[in-house]
Design a protein around this motif. Structure first.
Motif, PDB file in Angstrom:
ATOM      1  N   MET A  77       0.900  -1.215  -0.023  1.00 35.10           N
ATOM      2  CA  MET A  77       0.070   0.083   0.040  1.00 35.10           C
ATOM      3  C   MET A  77       0.884   1.364   0.157  1.00 35.10           C
ATOM      4  N   LYS A  78       0.777   1.840  -1.229  1.00 36.14           N
ATOM      5  CA  LYS A  78       1.844   2.888  -1.337  1.00 36.14           C
ATOM      6  C   LYS A  78       1.303   4.192  -0.835  1.00 36.14           C
ATOM      7  N   THR A  79       1.523   4.751   0.439  1.00 42.67           N
ATOM      8  CA  THR A  79       0.971   5.781   0.966  1.00 42.67           C
ATOM      9  C   THR A  79       1.951   7.076   0.300  1.00 42.67           C
ATOM     10  N   HIS A  80       1.332   8.322   0.638  1.00 39.67           N
ATOM     11  CA  HIS A  80       2.062   9.598   0.009  1.00 39.67           C
ATOM     12  C   HIS A  80       2.931  10.069   1.126  1.00 39.67           C
ATOM     13  N   LYS A  81       4.327  10.165   0.358  1.00 38.16           N
ATOM     14  CA  LYS A  81       5.298  11.127   1.141  1.00 38.16           C
ATOM     15  C   LYS A  81       5.725  10.213   2.270  1.00 38.16           C
ATOM     16  N   THR A  82       5.917   9.155   2.121  1.00 37.00           N
ATOM     17  CA  THR A  82       6.507   8.362   3.308  1.00 37.00           C
ATOM     18  C   THR A  82       7.791   7.360   2.944  1.00 37.00           C
ATOM     19  N   ALA A  83       8.324   7.874   1.890  1.00 33.63           N
ATOM     20  CA  ALA A  83       9.433   7.071   1.376  1.00 33.63           C
ATOM     21  C   ALA A  83       9.252   5.815   0.660  1.00 33.63           C
ATOM     22  N   SER A  84       7.972   5.817   0.163  1.00 31.33           N
ATOM     23  CA  SER A  84       7.239   4.742  -0.603  1.00 31.33           C
ATOM     24  C   SER A  84       7.909   4.680  -1.965  1.00 31.33           C
ATOM     25  N   SER A  85       8.296   5.704  -2.576  1.00 35.26           N
ATOM     26  CA  SER A  85       8.888   5.488  -3.960  1.00 35.26           C
ATOM     27  C   SER A  85      10.099   4.447  -3.640  1.00 35.26           C
ATOM     28  N   THR A  86      10.856   4.807  -2.787  1.00 35.16           N
ATOM     29  CA  THR A  86      12.225   4.022  -2.466  1.00 35.16           C
ATOM     30  C   THR A  86      11.747   2.516  -2.554  1.00 35.16           C
ATOM     31  N   ASN A 135       1.119   0.434  -6.778  1.00 33.87           N
ATOM     32  CA  ASN A 135       0.987   1.770  -6.933  1.00 33.87           C
ATOM     33  C   ASN A 135       0.106   2.141  -6.052  1.00 33.87           C
ATOM     34  N   HIS A 136       0.165   3.838  -6.163  1.00 33.81           N
ATOM     35  CA  HIS A 136      -0.738   4.564  -5.386  1.00 33.81           C
ATOM     36  C   HIS A 136      -2.197   4.154  -5.455  1.00 33.81           C
ATOM     37  N   MET A 137      -2.856   4.074  -4.430  1.00 26.81           N
ATOM     38  CA  MET A 137      -4.517   4.136  -4.514  1.00 26.81           C
ATOM     39  C   MET A 137      -4.958   4.506  -3.215  1.00 26.81           C
ATOM     40  N   TYR A 143       4.633  19.996  -1.225  1.00 27.74           N
ATOM     41  CA  TYR A 143       4.766  19.495  -2.523  1.00 27.74           C
ATOM     42  C   TYR A 143       3.446  19.558  -3.260  1.00 27.74           C
ATOM     43  N   TYR A 144       2.418  19.583  -2.628  1.00 29.99           N
ATOM     44  CA  TYR A 144       1.009  19.693  -3.442  1.00 29.99           C
ATOM     45  C   TYR A 144       0.263  21.065  -3.359  1.00 29.99           C
ATOM     46  N   HIS A 145       1.212  22.227  -2.358  1.00 30.02           N
ATOM     47  CA  HIS A 145       0.128  23.240  -2.056  1.00 30.02           C
ATOM     48  C   HIS A 145      -0.379  23.845  -3.621  1.00 30.02           C
ATOM     49  N   VAL A 200       8.179   1.908   9.097  1.00 32.15           N
ATOM     50  CA  VAL A 200       8.160   2.974   9.650  1.00 32.15           C
ATOM     51  C   VAL A 200       9.466   4.017   8.700  1.00 32.15           C
ATOM     52  N   ALA A 201       8.957   5.001   8.029  1.00 32.78           N
ATOM     53  CA  ALA A 201      10.140   5.618   7.286  1.00 32.78           C
ATOM     54  C   ALA A 201      11.187   5.999   8.172  1.00 32.78           C
ATOM     55  N   GLU A 202      10.846   6.555   9.436  1.00 32.23           N
ATOM     56  CA  GLU A 202      11.919   6.995  10.249  1.00 32.23           C
ATOM     57  C   GLU A 202      13.157   5.982  10.370  1.00 32.23           C
ATOM     58  N   PHE A 207      18.678   3.184  -2.965  1.00 28.40           N
ATOM     59  CA  PHE A 207      19.188   4.525  -2.704  1.00 28.40           C
ATOM     60  C   PHE A 207      17.889   5.505  -2.855  1.00 28.40           C
ATOM     61  N   LYS A 208      17.916   6.529  -1.815  1.00 24.51           N
ATOM     62  CA  LYS A 208      17.036   7.345  -1.335  1.00 24.51           C
ATOM     63  C   LYS A 208      16.375   7.851  -2.524  1.00 24.51           C
ATOM     64  N   LEU A 209      15.304   7.743  -2.850  1.00 23.82           N
ATOM     65  CA  LEU A 209      14.259   8.326  -4.109  1.00 23.82           C
ATOM     66  C   LEU A 209      13.311   9.457  -3.497  1.00 23.82           C
ATOM     67  N   ASN A 210      13.162  10.356  -4.641  1.00 21.28           N
ATOM     68  CA  ASN A 210      11.996  11.456  -4.375  1.00 21.28           C
ATOM     69  C   ASN A 210      12.378  12.380  -3.025  1.00 21.28           C
ATOM     70  N   ALA A 211      13.505  12.572  -2.893  1.00 23.45           N
ATOM     71  CA  ALA A 211      13.847  13.387  -1.832  1.00 23.45           C
ATOM     72  C   ALA A 211      13.860  15.059  -2.347  1.00 23.45           C
ATOM     73  N   ARG A 212      13.433  15.834  -1.503  1.00 26.32           N
ATOM     74  CA  ARG A 212      13.541  17.297  -1.736  1.00 26.32           C
ATOM     75  C   ARG A 212      14.860  17.827  -1.393  1.00 26.32           C
ATOM     76  N   ARG A 213      15.164  19.007  -2.051  1.00 29.53           N
ATOM     77  CA  ARG A 213      16.328  19.595  -1.628  1.00 29.53           C
ATOM     78  C   ARG A 213      16.096  20.309  -0.281  1.00 29.53           C
TER      79      ARG A 213
HETATM   80  N1  LIG Z   1      15.160   5.889   2.665  1.00 24.64           N
HETATM   81  C1  LIG Z   1      14.480   7.063   3.029  1.00 24.64           C
HETATM   82  N2  LIG Z   1      14.493   7.258   4.405  1.00 24.64           N
HETATM   83  C2  LIG Z   1      13.811   8.369   4.862  1.00 24.64           C
HETATM   84  N3  LIG Z   1      13.110   9.105   4.016  1.00 24.64           N
HETATM   85  C3  LIG Z   1      12.942   8.874   2.663  1.00 24.64           C
HETATM   86  C4  LIG Z   1      13.749   7.707   2.145  1.00 24.64           C
HETATM   87  N4  LIG Z   1      13.640   7.861   0.637  1.00 24.64           N
HETATM   88  C5  LIG Z   1      12.639   8.831   0.593  1.00 24.64           C
HETATM   89  N5  LIG Z   1      12.398   9.292   1.692  1.00 24.64           N
HETATM   90  C6  LIG Z   1      11.426  10.732   1.898  1.00 24.64           C
HETATM   91  O1  LIG Z   1      10.351  10.480   1.349  1.00 24.64           O
HETATM   92  C7  LIG Z   1       9.730  11.349   0.801  1.00 24.64           C
HETATM   93  C8  LIG Z   1       9.133  10.799  -0.336  1.00 24.64           C
HETATM   94  O2  LIG Z   1       8.156  10.109  -0.229  1.00 24.64           O
HETATM   95  P1  LIG Z   1       7.426   9.213  -1.417  1.00 24.64           P
HETATM   96  O3  LIG Z   1       8.279   8.553  -2.378  1.00 24.64           O
HETATM   97  O4  LIG Z   1       6.319   8.344  -0.572  1.00 24.64           O
HETATM   98  O5  LIG Z   1       6.506  10.268  -2.105  1.00 24.64           O
HETATM   99  S1  LIG Z   1       5.102   9.903  -3.193  1.00 24.64           S
HETATM  100  O6  LIG Z   1       4.158  10.226  -2.746  1.00 24.64           O
HETATM  101  O7  LIG Z   1       5.631   9.008  -4.069  1.00 24.64           O
HETATM  102  O8  LIG Z   1       5.314  11.153  -4.077  1.00 24.64           O
HETATM  103  C9  LIG Z   1      10.637  12.364   0.710  1.00 24.64           C
HETATM  104  O9  LIG Z   1      10.598  13.426   1.941  1.00 24.64           O
HETATM  105  P2  LIG Z   1      10.650  14.742   1.883  1.00 24.64           P
HETATM  106  O10 LIG Z   1      11.975  15.088   1.251  1.00 24.64           O
HETATM  107  O11 LIG Z   1      10.386  15.371   3.178  1.00 24.64           O
HETATM  108  O12 LIG Z   1       9.573  15.221   1.012  1.00 24.64           O
HETATM  109  C10 LIG Z   1      12.077  11.630   0.629  1.00 24.64           C
HETATM  110  O13 LIG Z   1      12.826  12.452   1.426  1.00 24.64           O
END
Ligand SMILES: Nc1ncnc2c1ncn2[C@@H]1O[C@H](COP(=O)(O)OS(=O)(=O)O)[C@@H](OP(=O)(O)O)[C@H]1O
Length: 423
Positions: free
Chosen positions: A80-89, A139-141, A175-177, A250-252, A275-281
């Motif tokens: 279950m791909k939740t939003h903004k939880t490291a789910s893309s990784t 996938n997201h749902m 991200y979504y504002h 748990v993402a933490e 590798f950590k994906l989808n991270a913001r600068r």
């Molecule tokens: N390995 C690992 N550990 C901890 N955190 C991680 C990891 N990989 C991705 N991230 C952080 O997860 C955020 C992106 O989440 P998603 O990929 O689920 O986003 S999305 O809903 O698919 O767009 C995004 O958080 P923010 O940078 O705070 O937006 C990523 O930095």
């Protein structure tokens, strides 16, 4: 001076007209595709038969495993791909595993999610026919257990991932504002701070895309995201979820989570490298004071309860697994990840989107921004590692395309987004 102003105005007007036109076309297409979903809904009561599930498993090719590793990896799973939880990784890990073992994914059609935020229906799966069986749904749902269960063998493992609701809220808000009209009328230097200081002034449950602003996890799991944390229905829903999911990550504690995932699915260390994906600068991340963090927690009270509950079950799992054993495994995972980083990544880390040379590795960006980081693959890479490096660095959209998913709606939206709001 006035000529420049005039030019700017004409460009703005053109952009606005284009936006309205394209939005209407998109909405029309969206409604049309949704209509087909509704039509098919009633005809689908059939679940994945056990006989078919066995056939699926037989087709799985087992890689050569060392004797110390378990020989029967579990291959039927729902993530279950939740939003903004490291789910893309996590998704990237699943795509690679599925590709390597030639597993059958239940993919969406035309886009990268299952008609989110509409509730999930199995008819949203590409080429679905009642009785079809799949190995992986990821996938997201908006979750609906009954609908998902129709696609998977009864032994499928259900997994999901949560994140601290304050950080998730901060990430989602930023991200979504631009896609949430409620935020457009927030004035002041820092919209997030303004919102948290007075959320009820700006929020309305019925407004378009409002779920991105409150209890997004609860919403993703198919529950009412407007419940307050102390509402008895919140704990009822959490308990329901605990009967559905076999493992909640748990993402933490991402690395510990992956070790539990590996253990639950009888996978190998190689399977969970990432590798950590989808991270913001860094500059796009808002820093919240302790007072604002408390406000964000109160505002997302249902998600906070959800997180607390599964954080506790997570650590109970770690305890059962063995603290020392976990420590050793995490150490090994980090060592192997660092090894892969040295092999695969140019300049040793992530870079801004504008510095990514190959569009195959350019991650999807939020509306009007280029805040998501990506990577460049090392130039003179050892040929034996090229494939795995490229897979590990490929963002979700490009990976889905490679796996044969048509993404015409996502691409159309991407084009509109970049044309109208691009820098
Ligand atoms: N390995 C690992 N550990 C901890 N955190 C991680 C990891 N990989 C991705 N991230 C952080 O997860 C955020 C992106 O989440 P998603 O990929 O689920 O986003 S999305 O809903 O698919 O767009 C995004 O958080 P923010 O940078 O705070 O937006 C990523 O930095």
């Amino acid at each position: 001076m006035s000529a420049i102003k005039g030019k700017k105005c004409t460009r703005m007007t053109r952009r606005l007209i284009l936006l309205v036109l394209l939005t209407n076309i998109m909405l029309l297409l969206y409604c049309l595709t949704n209509l087909t979903q509704v039509k098919i809904r009633d005809s689908q009561q059939v679940t994945c038969p056990l006989s078919m599930a066995k056939l699926l498993t037989k087709n799985v090719s087992s890689p050569s495993l060392s004797t110390s590793e378990v020989s029967s990896p579990k291959v039927n799973l729902m993530f279950m791909k939740t939003h903004k939880t490291a789910s893309s990784t996590i998704l990237n890990i699943l795509f690679r595993f599925g590709e390597r073992h030639k597993l059958k994914f239940a993919f969406p059609d035309g886009r990268n999610d299952f008609f989110y935020p509409s509730p999930f229906l199995c008819s949203q799966v590409k080429d679905y026919r009642p009785g079809d069986c799949f190995n992986i749904v990821c996938n997201h749902m908006r979750f609906d257990h009954q609908e998902v269960a129709k696609l998977l063998p009864p032994d499928a493992v259900y997994i999901t991932i949560l994140r601290d609701p304050v950080d998730l809220f901060e990430s989602s808000f930023n991200y979504y504002h631009r896609a949430v009209p409620l935020t457009w009328r927030i004035n002041g230097e820092n919209q997030l701070v303004e919102f948290l200081n007075n959320p009820h002034t700006f929020y309305s449950p019925e407004a378009f895309n409002s779920f991105y602003l409150k209890n997004l996890l609860f919403f993703d799991f198919g529950f009412d995201n407007n419940l307050e944390g102390d509402d008895p229905r919140v704990m009822r829903d959490i308990h329901k979820l605990s009967t559905r999911f076999d493992l909640v990550l748990v993402a933490e504690y991402f690395d510990e989570s992956l070790i539990l995932l590996k253990d639950t699915l009888c996978w190998t260390m190689e399977d969970i490298l990432y590798f950590k994906l989808n991270a913001r600068r860094r500059s796009s991340v808002s820093r919240l004071t302790p007072e604002l963090r408390v406000k964000a927690l109160q505002w997302n009270g249902a998600d906070w309860r959800l997180y607390q509950y599964f954080n506790a079950t997570f650590w109970a799992r770690v305890e059962t697994y063995g603290r020392e054993r976990m420590k050793q495994e995490v150490k090994e995972l980090r060592r192997r990840n660092a090894e892969m980083k040295a092999i695969c990544i140019q300049d040793g880390g992530s870079v801004e989107a504008k510095n990514i040379h190959d569009s195959r590795f350019l991650p999807w960006q939020p509306v009007g921004e280029s805040s998501i980081l990506g990577y460049n693959v090392k130039q003179n890479i050892d040929p034996q590692f090229r494939e795995i490096c490229e897979q590990m660095l490929t963002p979700e959209i490009q990976y889905l395309s490679q796996l044969g998913v048509s993404l015409w709606l996502t691409r159309l939206w991407g084009w509109v987004k970049d044309t109208v709001f691009g820098d």
